[in-house]
Design a protein around this motif. Structure first.
Motif, PDB file in Angstrom:
ATOM      1  N   UNK A  41       0.880  -1.101  -0.028  1.00 39.44           N
ATOM      2  CA  UNK A  41      -0.232   0.089  -0.114  1.00 39.44           C
ATOM      3  C   UNK A  41       0.812   1.354  -0.124  1.00 39.44           C
ATOM      4  N   UNK A  42       2.284   1.161   0.037  1.00 36.86           N
ATOM      5  CA  UNK A  42       3.045   2.046   0.007  1.00 36.86           C
ATOM      6  C   UNK A  42       3.568   2.899  -1.271  1.00 36.86           C
ATOM      7  N   UNK A  43       4.074   4.068  -1.378  1.00 31.34           N
ATOM      8  CA  UNK A  43       4.488   4.564  -2.514  1.00 31.34           C
ATOM      9  C   UNK A  43       5.677   3.667  -2.990  1.00 31.34           C
ATOM     10  N   UNK A  44       5.772   3.598  -4.160  1.00 34.08           N
ATOM     11  CA  UNK A  44       7.156   3.012  -4.856  1.00 34.08           C
ATOM     12  C   UNK A  44       8.165   4.057  -5.450  1.00 34.08           C
ATOM     13  N   UNK A  45       9.342   3.653  -5.000  1.00 35.09           N
ATOM     14  CA  UNK A  45      10.519   4.861  -5.214  1.00 35.09           C
ATOM     15  C   UNK A  45      10.556   4.955  -6.752  1.00 35.09           C
ATOM     16  N   UNK A 140      -1.943   5.739  -8.655  1.00 40.34           N
ATOM     17  CA  UNK A 140      -2.153   4.249  -9.558  1.00 40.34           C
ATOM     18  C   UNK A 140      -1.529   3.166  -8.543  1.00 40.34           C
ATOM     19  N   UNK A 141      -2.389   2.065  -8.533  1.00 32.57           N
ATOM     20  CA  UNK A 141      -1.890   0.901  -7.704  1.00 32.57           C
ATOM     21  C   UNK A 141      -1.512  -0.182  -8.433  1.00 32.57           C
ATOM     22  N   UNK A 142      -0.181  -0.630  -8.223  1.00 30.90           N
ATOM     23  CA  UNK A 142       0.833  -1.457  -8.896  1.00 30.90           C
ATOM     24  C   UNK A 142       0.809  -2.782  -8.173  1.00 30.90           C
ATOM     25  N   UNK A 143      -0.086  -3.721  -8.741  1.00 31.22           N
ATOM     26  CA  UNK A 143      -0.238  -4.980  -7.830  1.00 31.22           C
ATOM     27  C   UNK A 143       0.597  -5.987  -8.442  1.00 31.22           C
ATOM     28  N   UNK A 144       1.572  -6.819  -7.578  1.00 32.76           N
ATOM     29  CA  UNK A 144       2.463  -7.700  -7.868  1.00 32.76           C
ATOM     30  C   UNK A 144       1.840  -8.922  -7.239  1.00 32.76           C
ATOM     31  N   UNK A 183       0.113 -11.442  -3.000  1.00 33.50           N
ATOM     32  CA  UNK A 183       0.130  -9.977  -3.551  1.00 33.50           C
ATOM     33  C   UNK A 183       0.768  -9.018  -2.513  1.00 33.50           C
ATOM     34  N   UNK A 184       1.196  -8.146  -3.312  1.00 35.03           N
ATOM     35  CA  UNK A 184       1.761  -6.868  -2.573  1.00 35.03           C
ATOM     36  C   UNK A 184       1.660  -5.638  -3.705  1.00 35.03           C
ATOM     37  N   UNK A 185       0.987  -4.510  -3.212  1.00 37.38           N
ATOM     38  CA  UNK A 185       0.536  -3.494  -3.908  1.00 37.38           C
ATOM     39  C   UNK A 185       1.564  -2.167  -3.598  1.00 37.38           C
ATOM     40  N   UNK A 186       2.130  -1.677  -4.814  1.00 35.29           N
ATOM     41  CA  UNK A 186       2.660  -0.161  -4.355  1.00 35.29           C
ATOM     42  C   UNK A 186       1.962   0.732  -5.073  1.00 35.29           C
ATOM     43  N   UNK A 187       2.016   2.131  -4.698  1.00 38.85           N
ATOM     44  CA  UNK A 187       1.400   3.132  -5.452  1.00 38.85           C
ATOM     45  C   UNK A 187       2.318   4.019  -6.071  1.00 38.85           C
ATOM     46  N   UNK A 188       2.016   4.733  -7.223  1.00 40.73           N
ATOM     47  CA  UNK A 188       2.788   5.627  -7.788  1.00 40.73           C
ATOM     48  C   UNK A 188       1.791   6.840  -8.383  1.00 40.73           C
TER      49      UNK A 188
END
Length: 190
Positions: A41-45, A140-144, A183-188
């Motif tokens: 749920x955190x921001x992706x670098x 945007x949510x990027x789900x791995x 799954x793991x979700x990052x945001x950007x």
């Protein structure tokens, strides 16, 4: 804020069509998926974003909990569920040998993937394609999404090489049972 981003602000693919929600990709067990680079749920670098938005297009480190017995192959699907289209955009599809215990940063590169990793076609290209949302469209949510498969994926739906298969067609055609998933979700946002 970009005019295009504002105009499309209410248009998003949503999670309903994500690989995670496909009935045939459900599994009885859950895997824990983590990264050294961001929390769920955190921001992706920025280094993991696409080059044309200032990033390095470097796939993040990923690790997962032990796989269930009988895992023949892992399927990794990275999707942007906020893209202003009818379905999420696949930013990466990869098949991973079950002996691989984690992916180092950059392991999903199209030209030189890590040992035990076979990168497939995504919506945008081949290999990992970093975040590049429309400016002003919001986060945007990027789900791995990682799926432990009970048998290896053999061919594409049309019998061609897996590397040429369209992501949605490939995901829809999978028939091998899923033993576990995580799954793991990052945001950007731009």
């Amino acid at each position: 804020m970009s005019l295009l981003g504002r105009l499309l602000s209410n248009r998003r693919a949503g999670e309903v069509h994500a690989a995670w929600n496909l009935p045939h990709l459900q599994g009885p067990d859950l895997l824990s998926v983590t990264s050294h680079h961001f929390v769920d749920g955190g921001a992706m670098p920025l280094e993991h974003a696409a080059r044309h938005v200032g990033g390095r297009n470097l796939s993040p480190h990923l690790a997962w909990s032990p796989l269930p017995a009988g895992t023949a192959q892992l399927l990794l699907v990275v999707e942007d569920t906020d893209v202003p289209m009818a379905r999420p955009a696949a930013h990466c599809l990869a098949l991973i040998d079950p002996a691989v215990e984690h992916l180092a940063s950059g392991a999903l590169a199209a030209r030189q993937p890590a040992a035990g990793v076979r990168v497939l076609r995504s919506t945008i290209g081949r290999g990992y394609q970093g975040p590049a949302p429309i400016k002003g469209h919001g986060p945007h949510h990027y789900t791995f999404q990682l799926f432990a498969l009970s048998s290896a994926v053999g061919t594409a739906p049309d019998g061609s090489a897996l590397e040429r298969a369209r992501p949605r067609a490939l995901l829809s055609s999978l028939t091998t049972p899923v033993l576990a998933r995580g799954r793991l979700t990052g945001t950007f946002e731009r």
